[in-house]
Design a protein around this motif. Structure first.
Motif: not given
Length: 125
Positions: A106-125
């Protein structure tokens, strides 16, 4: 890691300040912009795929779209989402190789954290 597979993104916008028509317009504008990126597909989510508790308008879920993106273009699309939706409440679900990750921001900082988590998730998949 196989970089030839596609990643499915589900993006749900949640703006209580908008009425249903305005939220639909915002979602359709985002969909149009995402289609201009190098994505395999991007569509509104049909009501038949409705998660429990969601709202629908005109046969589609209100504020929800899905895009299928090649692994190679994932970072570009997620960067666009971060730039475009940084200060809005969204839910992002990432599906890769049969695994799913769902995050809410719900904020720019939370979204950047979420996007980083998504990228790490996909990289590990």
């Amino acid at each position: 890691m196989n970089s030839e597979y596609n990643v499915k993104l589900t993006i749900a916008l949640d703006n209580p300040d908008l009425d249903a028509g305005e939220q639909e317009e915002e979602t359709r504008n985002l969909l149009r912009e995402i289609r201009e990126l190098d994505v395999e597909s991007a569509e509104l989510v049909a009501v038949t795929e409705a998660p429990k508790g969601s709202k629908a308008l005109g046969g589609f879920l209100l504020g929800v779209l899905q895009a299928e993106v090649s692994f190679a273009n994932l970072k570009k699309v997620l960067g666009f989402v971060g730039d475009r939706l940084g200060n809005k409440t969204i839910e992002l679900e990432v599906e890769a190789n049969g695994k799913k990750l769902k995050v809410k921001a719900s904020s720019q900082q939370e979204l950047m954290t979420a996007i980083a988590a998504a990228q790490n998730f996909v990289a590990a998949s």
